[in-house]
Design an enzyme around this catalytic site. Structure first.
Site, short mmCIF file in Angstrom:
data_model
loop_
_atom_site.label_atom_id
_atom_site.label_comp_id
_atom_site.label_asym_id
_atom_site.label_seq_id
_atom_site.Cartn_x
_atom_site.Cartn_y
_atom_site.Cartn_z
N ASP A 72 0.77 -1.10 -0.03
CA ASP A 72 -0.13 0.10 -0.14
C ASP A 72 0.81 1.45 -0.14
O ASP A 72 1.95 1.22 0.11
CB ASP A 72 -0.84 -0.04 1.49
N ASN B 16 -7.60 -2.98 14.15
CA ASN B 16 -9.08 -3.44 13.75
C ASN B 16 -9.07 -4.33 12.85
O ASN B 16 -10.10 -4.62 12.08
CB ASN B 16 -9.78 -2.11 13.07
N HIS C 244 -7.24 -4.65 9.82
CA HIS C 244 -7.02 -4.45 8.53
C HIS C 244 -5.72 -4.88 8.02
O HIS C 244 -4.56 -5.02 8.85
CB HIS C 244 -6.98 -2.88 8.11
N GLU D 44 -9.70 -1.87 4.97
CA GLU D 44 -10.33 -1.63 6.51
C GLU D 44 -11.60 -2.33 6.42
O GLU D 44 -12.07 -2.93 5.53
CB GLU D 44 -10.75 0.12 6.31
#
Ligand code: GLP
Length: 247
Positions: free
Chosen positions: A73, A142, A144, A149
């Site tokens: 990313d 979380n 990811h 996400e």
């Protein structure tokens, strides 16, 4: 510890041991297949692994000259030259110190004008080069992976992501202020990651314990993207004992 078929879990004593274990695994991949295609991750977690890989290059002759890399990313929009870019991070922690060929380094372009074309080209390039042999992952608190996400579906291919508040806050530590953290990123999709032949996920620290347990034993769902790894045929988790505390 409960068993999860197919997923190998190494629990190490410390961040240092997690980092050397991961570097040895990557080193073995590089030595066994000197033209490997590696998928690479950024964030705080793999810094120690990269440090060890640089040491293995300098002291043990680990040869990166035939290796191709795809990073997961990049922030968007952000210039490559910004010291917060993942391009800068990779140069600083690995590429600037080993004999990797510059034309075999791929990172999504955080300055791309035409995002759709950039994303489509990125996936096409991975395919063209035969797919990723070994993908390194960190994990967000979380769940990811890359910058995928929590969502209502698993994104298939490389795409533009709106970062959620939790991620912006978690990553603010790398910026001068939270206002400087880009609100978007380009990320390989869950589908792109899932196609990798082997996956290695690293996690350390107490703050990752809950999400690691959820990833391994929770219901597989896009609201916790990392749970998809339960379905991958070749995944290795390398954890320090804090991150493994809830297993
Ligand atoms: C970042 C990256 C991820 C990384 C995760 C965890 O947002 N995009 O690839 O795995 O957050 O980061 P850290 O290793 O700093 O905890």
């Amino acid at each position: 510890m409960k068993q999860n078929k197919g997923i190998k879990i190494y629990v190490t004593e410390s961040y240092e041991e997690m980092s050397t274990t991961a570097a040895h695994l990557l080193g073995a991949q590089i030595r066994l297949n000197p033209t490997s295609v590696l998928g690479l991750a950024t964030g705080g977690t793999p810094v120690g692994m990269y440090k060890n890989l640089v040491r293995m290059y300098k002291e043990e002759g680990l040869d990166f000259s035939g290796i191709t890399t795809f990073n997961l990313d990049e922030y968007y929009p952000l210039s490559r030259s910004s010291d917060q870019s993942y391009y800068y991070y990779m140069t600083d922690h690995l590429f600037g110190h080993v004999n990797i060929s510059k034309d075999r380094i791929y990172i999504p372009d955080g300055e791309a004008k035409d995002v759709e074309t950039e994303c489509a080209n990125y996936d096409a390039k991975i395919e063209e080069l035969g797919g990723i042999d070994l993908q390194v992952l960190g994990i967000g608190t979380n769940g990811h992976i890359g910058f995928n996400e929590p969502d209502t579906f698993f994104p298939k291919s490389t795409h533009l992501v709106d970062l959620v508040e939790e991620t912006i806050q978690a990553n603010a530590r790398f910026f001068n202020s939270i206002d400087e953290v880009p609100k978007q990123a380009l990320s390989m999709g869950i589908g792109s990651i899932f196609k990798a032949k082997k996956i290695v996920l690293l996690a350390n620290g107490t703050h990752k314990a809950k999400i690691i347990a959820e990833t391994l034993y929770g219901n597989v769902r896009p609201e916790v993207p990392s749970t998809i790894l339960q379905f991958h045929p070749d995944v290795t988790f390398i954890l320090d004992k804090e991150a493994a505390a809830e297993l």
